[in-house]
Design a protein around this motif. Sequence first.
Motif, PDB file in Angstrom:
ATOM      1  N   ALA A 152       0.862  -1.181   0.000  1.00 16.61           N
ATOM      2  CA  ALA A 152       0.000   0.000   0.000  1.00 16.61           C
ATOM      3  C   ALA A 152       0.896   1.229   0.000  1.00 16.61           C
ATOM      4  N   PRO A 153       0.437   2.346  -0.507  1.00 16.34           N
ATOM      5  CA  PRO A 153       1.269   3.551  -0.499  1.00 16.34           C
ATOM      6  C   PRO A 153       1.551   4.018   0.926  1.00 16.34           C
ATOM      7  N   GLY A 154       2.721   4.626   1.116  1.00 13.69           N
ATOM      8  CA  GLY A 154       3.054   5.190   2.412  1.00 13.69           C
ATOM      9  C   GLY A 154       3.637   4.211   3.412  1.00 13.69           C
ATOM     10  N   HIS A 155       3.962   3.006   2.975  1.00 22.29           N
ATOM     11  CA  HIS A 155       4.484   1.986   3.890  1.00 22.29           C
ATOM     12  C   HIS A 155       5.730   1.311   3.314  1.00 22.29           C
ATOM     13  N   SER A 156       6.521   2.042   2.545  1.00 29.85           N
ATOM     14  CA  SER A 156       7.615   1.425   1.792  1.00 29.85           C
ATOM     15  C   SER A 156       8.597   0.660   2.670  1.00 29.85           C
ATOM     16  N   PHE A 157       9.031   1.237   3.773  1.00 28.87           N
ATOM     17  CA  PHE A 157      10.042   0.559   4.591  1.00 28.87           C
ATOM     18  C   PHE A 157       9.428  -0.525   5.478  1.00 28.87           C
ATOM     19  N   TYR A 158       8.163  -0.341   5.851  1.00 27.67           N
ATOM     20  CA  TYR A 158       7.462  -1.413   6.563  1.00 27.67           C
ATOM     21  C   TYR A 158       7.339  -2.632   5.662  1.00 27.67           C
ATOM     22  N   HIS A 159       6.891  -2.408   4.418  1.00 27.97           N
ATOM     23  CA  HIS A 159       6.782  -3.524   3.474  1.00 27.97           C
ATOM     24  C   HIS A 159       8.153  -4.152   3.222  1.00 27.97           C
ATOM     25  N   ALA A 160       9.178  -3.326   3.112  1.00 30.73           N
ATOM     26  CA  ALA A 160      10.528  -3.860   2.890  1.00 30.73           C
ATOM     27  C   ALA A 160      10.918  -4.801   4.020  1.00 30.73           C
ATOM     28  N   SER A 161      10.592  -4.430   5.257  1.00 29.63           N
ATOM     29  CA  SER A 161      10.962  -5.268   6.406  1.00 29.63           C
ATOM     30  C   SER A 161      10.213  -6.595   6.394  1.00 29.63           C
ATOM     31  N   LYS A 162       8.941  -6.572   6.016  1.00 34.20           N
ATOM     32  CA  LYS A 162       8.142  -7.795   6.019  1.00 34.20           C
ATOM     33  C   LYS A 162       8.445  -8.678   4.809  1.00 34.20           C
ATOM     34  N   PHE A 163       8.661  -8.075   3.641  1.00 33.40           N
ATOM     35  CA  PHE A 163       9.068  -8.867   2.478  1.00 33.40           C
ATOM     36  C   PHE A 163      10.403  -9.556   2.763  1.00 33.40           C
ATOM     37  N   ALA A 164      11.331  -8.837   3.404  1.00 30.32           N
ATOM     38  CA  ALA A 164      12.630  -9.419   3.736  1.00 30.32           C
ATOM     39  C   ALA A 164      12.462 -10.577   4.708  1.00 30.32           C
ATOM     40  N   LEU A 165      11.632 -10.407   5.723  1.00 32.20           N
ATOM     41  CA  LEU A 165      11.417 -11.458   6.714  1.00 32.20           C
ATOM     42  C   LEU A 165      10.829 -12.711   6.067  1.00 32.20           C
ATOM     43  N   GLU A 166       9.900 -12.528   5.157  1.00 32.20           N
ATOM     44  CA  GLU A 166       9.277 -13.683   4.515  1.00 32.20           C
ATOM     45  C   GLU A 166      10.249 -14.407   3.593  1.00 32.20           C
ATOM     46  N   GLY A 167      11.040 -13.656   2.833  1.00 30.50           N
ATOM     47  CA  GLY A 167      12.032 -14.305   1.969  1.00 30.50           C
ATOM     48  C   GLY A 167      13.060 -15.058   2.778  1.00 30.50           C
ATOM     49  N   PHE A 168      13.530 -14.443   3.846  1.00 29.78           N
ATOM     50  CA  PHE A 168      14.473 -15.091   4.758  1.00 29.78           C
ATOM     51  C   PHE A 168      13.888 -16.398   5.296  1.00 29.78           C
ATOM     52  N   THR A 169      12.661 -16.346   5.775  1.00 30.01           N
ATOM     53  CA  THR A 169      12.034 -17.509   6.406  1.00 30.01           C
ATOM     54  C   THR A 169      11.831 -18.653   5.421  1.00 30.01           C
ATOM     55  N   LYS A 170      11.361 -18.343   4.221  1.00 28.50           N
ATOM     56  CA  LYS A 170      11.100 -19.392   3.239  1.00 28.50           C
ATOM     57  C   LYS A 170      12.390 -20.064   2.782  1.00 28.50           C
ATOM     58  N   SER A 171      13.473 -19.290   2.727  1.00 26.62           N
ATOM     59  CA  SER A 171      14.762 -19.875   2.355  1.00 26.62           C
ATOM     60  C   SER A 171      15.307 -20.768   3.467  1.00 26.62           C
ATOM     61  N   VAL A 172      15.278 -20.260   4.703  1.00 28.15           N
ATOM     62  CA  VAL A 172      15.795 -21.039   5.835  1.00 28.15           C
ATOM     63  C   VAL A 172      14.996 -22.333   6.006  1.00 28.15           C
ATOM     64  N   ALA A 173      13.697 -22.259   5.773  1.00 29.04           N
ATOM     65  CA  ALA A 173      12.860 -23.457   5.901  1.00 29.04           C
ATOM     66  C   ALA A 173      13.313 -24.568   4.959  1.00 29.04           C
ATOM     67  N   LYS A 174      13.947 -24.182   3.837  1.00 27.74           N
ATOM     68  CA  LYS A 174      14.454 -25.173   2.885  1.00 27.74           C
ATOM     69  C   LYS A 174      15.867 -25.638   3.242  1.00 27.74           C
ATOM     70  N   GLU A 175      16.530 -24.908   4.151  1.00 30.18           N
ATOM     71  CA  GLU A 175      17.898 -25.260   4.532  1.00 30.18           C
ATOM     72  C   GLU A 175      17.945 -26.306   5.646  1.00 30.18           C
ATOM     73  N   VAL A 176      17.001 -26.241   6.579  1.00 31.54           N
ATOM     74  CA  VAL A 176      17.061 -27.131   7.741  1.00 31.54           C
ATOM     75  C   VAL A 176      16.826 -28.583   7.313  1.00 31.54           C
ATOM     76  N   HIS A 177      17.539 -29.495   7.930  1.00 33.14           N
ATOM     77  CA  HIS A 177      17.410 -30.910   7.595  1.00 33.14           C
ATOM     78  C   HIS A 177      16.095 -31.461   8.139  1.00 33.14           C
ATOM     79  N   PRO A 178      15.383 -32.273   7.379  1.00 30.56           N
ATOM     80  CA  PRO A 178      14.095 -32.810   7.829  1.00 30.56           C
ATOM     81  C   PRO A 178      14.160 -33.515   9.178  1.00 30.56           C
ATOM     82  N   GLU A 179      15.291 -34.214   9.445  1.00 30.08           N
ATOM     83  CA  GLU A 179      15.385 -34.963  10.698  1.00 30.08           C
ATOM     84  C   GLU A 179      15.461 -34.067  11.926  1.00 30.08           C
TER      85      GLU A 179
END
Length: 290
Positions: A152-179
Amino acid sequence: MASSASFDEQTVWFVTGCSSGLGKAFAQIVYNAGHRIVATARDITSLAYLPDCSTVLKIKLDVTSQQDIETAFAEALAKFNEIHVVINNAGYGLMGDMEAIAESDARLQLETNFWGPVHVTQQALKVFREINPKGRGGTVVQVSSVGGFLTAPGHSFYHASKFALEGFTKSVAKEVHPEWNINFLILSPGGVHTNFAESSLLSPPRHAAYDLPEGAFSQLAACIHSQPTWSDPNSCARVLFDCVVRQNERSLPTRLLMGSETVPYVKDEIKHMLEEVEDWKIETSKCSEP
């Protein structure tokens, strides 16, 4: 794949940002369920709503401080020996015209909403893998926002923080070993009846070039405060609690939307993305031609 861990009165929950809003609701529902709760906040006096008892540990924690995070985990382990669920909830909103926001404010937004959860997650993974019994693992819940998927307009850095958190999380979720049995959930609320749109929202003065009645952010700012369709924090906490404790029956989703308005917003965003991909697929394919 569903988790093999059990969730009962011995489960230890570590929650950041418990002074009010969703964090407070999370802490209360965990306590009321008879589970063990490590409730954290920058001001420990704000946790007075929780009793002083054997199942509760209150800790002062500023998520922008690496030392605070390490100390909080050490104190939690000293009391409960294990930690099973970590909820990264601490955060705030930064609203304003991008050109009017000071770099120091923008950086603090990322320090709190992104780097704070990153450092907490790093500590959590060590505990899940090396301290908890082998295979017990744990669950990390990242409290993002529907604003981690659309903007939404007016939230550029808030969105940046949340987009970064989601990308980080989805990548790490693929790094951890299933066991290791470590699971991740991105929580994506829409509007919630908390102080997020008021005391938890930083908004600098408008930039003259954008401060016009017909501007997109001007129109949004006029109705940014609590709306009738926004969700109840206690109901959100109950949905999340049930989702986590029932993950043996049903695997955690990558993203859990909260609020009746979030589903149509996300569907509309996906629809637009797919239409745009389709419209430009011929040009896209040319990039693969010699």
